[in-house]
Design a protein around this motif. Structure first.
Motif, short mmCIF file in Angstrom:
data_model
loop_
_atom_site.label_atom_id
_atom_site.label_comp_id
_atom_site.label_asym_id
_atom_site.label_seq_id
_atom_site.Cartn_x
_atom_site.Cartn_y
_atom_site.Cartn_z
N ALA A 155 0.88 -1.22 -0.13
CA ALA A 155 -0.06 -0.04 0.15
C ALA A 155 0.76 1.14 -0.10
CB ALA A 155 -1.01 -0.02 1.32
N ASP A 156 1.89 1.42 0.81
CA ASP A 156 2.94 2.43 0.85
C ASP A 156 3.43 2.57 -0.69
OD1 ASP A 156 2.42 2.84 3.67
OD2 ASP A 156 4.14 1.83 4.17
N VAL A 157 3.80 1.79 -1.26
CA VAL A 157 4.27 1.88 -2.71
C VAL A 157 3.35 2.46 -3.56
CG1 VAL A 157 5.26 0.73 -4.71
CG2 VAL A 157 6.08 0.36 -2.42
N ALA A 179 5.62 2.63 -13.60
CA ALA A 179 6.79 2.10 -13.66
C ALA A 179 7.77 1.59 -12.20
CB ALA A 179 7.86 2.75 -14.46
N LYS A 180 7.33 2.76 -11.37
CA LYS A 180 7.91 2.36 -10.03
C LYS A 180 7.15 1.52 -9.10
CE LYS A 180 8.39 5.28 -5.93
NZ LYS A 180 8.15 6.41 -5.04
N ALA A 181 5.88 1.01 -9.66
CA ALA A 181 5.18 0.20 -8.95
C ALA A 181 5.23 -1.12 -9.32
CB ALA A 181 3.56 0.67 -8.83
N ALA A 182 5.67 -1.30 -10.77
CA ALA A 182 5.68 -2.70 -11.18
C ALA A 182 6.24 -3.91 -10.57
CB ALA A 182 6.50 -2.57 -12.62
N PRO A 183 7.76 -3.68 -9.77
CA PRO A 183 7.88 -4.77 -9.00
C PRO A 183 6.95 -4.96 -7.93
CG PRO A 183 9.79 -3.16 -9.21
CD PRO A 183 8.29 -2.48 -9.95
N THR A 184 6.23 -4.16 -7.24
CA THR A 184 5.36 -4.55 -6.29
C THR A 184 4.25 -5.22 -6.99
OG1 THR A 184 6.10 -2.66 -4.93
CG2 THR A 184 3.99 -3.47 -4.44
N LEU A 233 -9.67 -5.48 -3.11
CA LEU A 233 -10.35 -5.20 -1.98
C LEU A 233 -9.07 -5.42 -0.81
CD1 LEU A 233 -12.79 -5.80 -0.33
CD2 LEU A 233 -12.77 -7.97 -0.33
N LEU A 234 -8.18 -6.16 -1.01
CA LEU A 234 -7.04 -6.04 0.05
C LEU A 234 -6.55 -4.86 0.21
CD1 LEU A 234 -5.71 -7.95 2.06
CD2 LEU A 234 -3.97 -8.36 0.31
N LEU A 235 -6.33 -4.08 -0.78
CA LEU A 235 -5.49 -2.85 -0.63
C LEU A 235 -6.54 -1.78 -0.47
CD1 LEU A 235 -2.47 -3.21 -3.16
CD2 LEU A 235 -2.64 -3.60 -0.60
#
Length: 399
Positions: A155-157, A179-184, A233-235
């Motif tokens: 969630a922080d990412v 692009a920043k969130a892709a690994p997450t 739902l989770l996030l």
């Protein structure tokens, strides 16, 4: 120089009002989008999914890492696929099921507050506002609650993109954020797929197992569609409740007479929660795209126009809300748009409202005094992305 991450909610509200002063609907040359600030205009757009599409793939094609989440994310779908997918999910995620969670929400709230029993100071987010909704949703989905530090990191990412600049083009900002969130996203996809496949092999008494079984016209949800909904739902489900709890306590701290009214009459609490959701709108904007030339608020929009609806501004439209910048727990009516409007009205809204009502009721019963600490900082998220607090130190006294 003040960074985007350091800008406060008052600065954000001033920025919105400066935009509104130039028109309730106007084109922004820097962003290349149409900006909508008014409540009637936003309501009209959200009510017409035919002309105002939620599918933004034409301007922001999904990357490979996001395909799983897009497939099951009916927030970004138009009819008829939206109708069918939401209908399938609604068979499992029912109002009756949500209402049945109230005793467990109360139990978890008491357990979490018992862990900080005796402390005169606590961080509301760490102690209650974050773990409560995550535990409830994780149990609902059959996901290990012990993994909640992982969910918080996700969630922080995804919700703390402090580099987002409101004057940057939506497409550029969006691509950089993706692009920043892709690994997450890759990590989430692998985790949730493993969970869903485990439930397919060994069904349990949980929402994930039910989602694997629901059917409409002989059609079931596939794995990737379930990944999209479970991830949403989770996030989004937990972070909305986290924001609402923190925002309501901050609002009541700023308006102590309202807090005293609620203590005398707990029946005012639901109205106070609705006013908090309006006054500090958790998700400040929505995006739509026109499918045909149209007219909104007396302004002509071409086909293919990307529209940013500033829900925060709509929720403070003086044409709809008397004294919109005043926190009023008795506000009636309160037609805020924080949970959306029309076919995309938030499916998780009843759960967020229930969690907030139960948790705040118990907080007010347990503590005779709750004040935001004066000698520690309150840490805010970037209000252009989300109006919420990441850290909220409170001084409390036992009733």
């Amino acid at each position: 120089m003040t960074t985007i991450a350091q800008r406060t909610l008052p600065m954000f509200l001033d920025w919105l009002e400066e935009g509104r002063a130039r028109g309730q609907v106007r084109f922004d040359d820097k962003q290349g989008t149409w900006q909508v600030y008014g409540h009637p205009e936003a309501s009209e757009i959200l009510s017409d999914s035919g002309v105002f599409s939620s599918d933004l793939s034409a301007v922001m094609p999904p990357q490979e890492d996001y395909e799983s989440f897009q497939k099951g994310n009916f927030v970004r779908m138009d009819p008829p696929r939206h109708r069918k997918l939401r209908g399938l999910v609604s068979q499992a995620f029912t109002p009756r099921m949500v209402a049945g969670l109230e005793p467990r929400i109360a139990e978890v709230t008491h357990d979490l507050l018992d862990e900080v029993e005796g402390r005169a100071r606590l961080d509301l987010i760490d102690a209650l506002a974050y773990p409560l909704p995550v535990i409830v949703i994780a149990e609902l989905l059959g996901i290990p609650t012990g993994d909640r530090p992982v969910f918080r990191r996700w969630a922080d990412v995804l919700f703390d993109q402090n580099s987002i600049d409101p004057e940057e083009s939506l497409e550029t900002a969006g691509k950089r954020a993706m692009a920043k969130a892709a690994p997450t996203i890759r990590e989430m996809n692998a985790y949730l797929l493993d969970h869903i496949r485990a439930r397919a092999a060994h069904p349990g008494d949980d929402l994930t197992s039910t989602l694997l079984q629901v059917e409409v016209d002989g059609e079931r949800l596939d794995e990737q569609e379930i990944v999209g909904f479970v991830g949403l739902l989770l996030l989004a489900g937990h972070i909305t409740t986290t924001a609402t709890l923190g925002n309501t306590i901050v609002s009541l701290d700023e308006c102590p007479e309202a807090a005293e009214e609620i203590r005398r009459d707990p029946g005012l609490l639901p109205g106070a929660i609705e006013e908090s959701i309006r006054y500090r709108t958790p998700f400040p904007r929505l995006v739509r795209m026109t499918t045909a030339p149209t007219r909104v608020g007396g302004v002509d929009l071409p086909a293919g126009a990307v529209i940013q609806l500033w829900v925060t501004a709509a929720n403070r439209d003086p044409r709809i809300f008397d004294e919109p910048n005043r926190f009023d727990i008795r506000r009636r009516p309160n037609p805020h748009l924080s949970f959306g409007h029309g076919i995309h009205f938030c499916l998780g809204a009843p759960l967020a409202r229930l969690e907030a009502k139960v948790a705040l009721r118990i907080l007010l019963e347990r503590y005779g005094d709750i004040t935001v600490a004066a000698d520690e900082p309150v840490v805010h998220r970037n209000p252009w992305l989300m109006v919420s607090v990441n850290r909220l130190p409170l001084d409390v006294s036992i009733t």
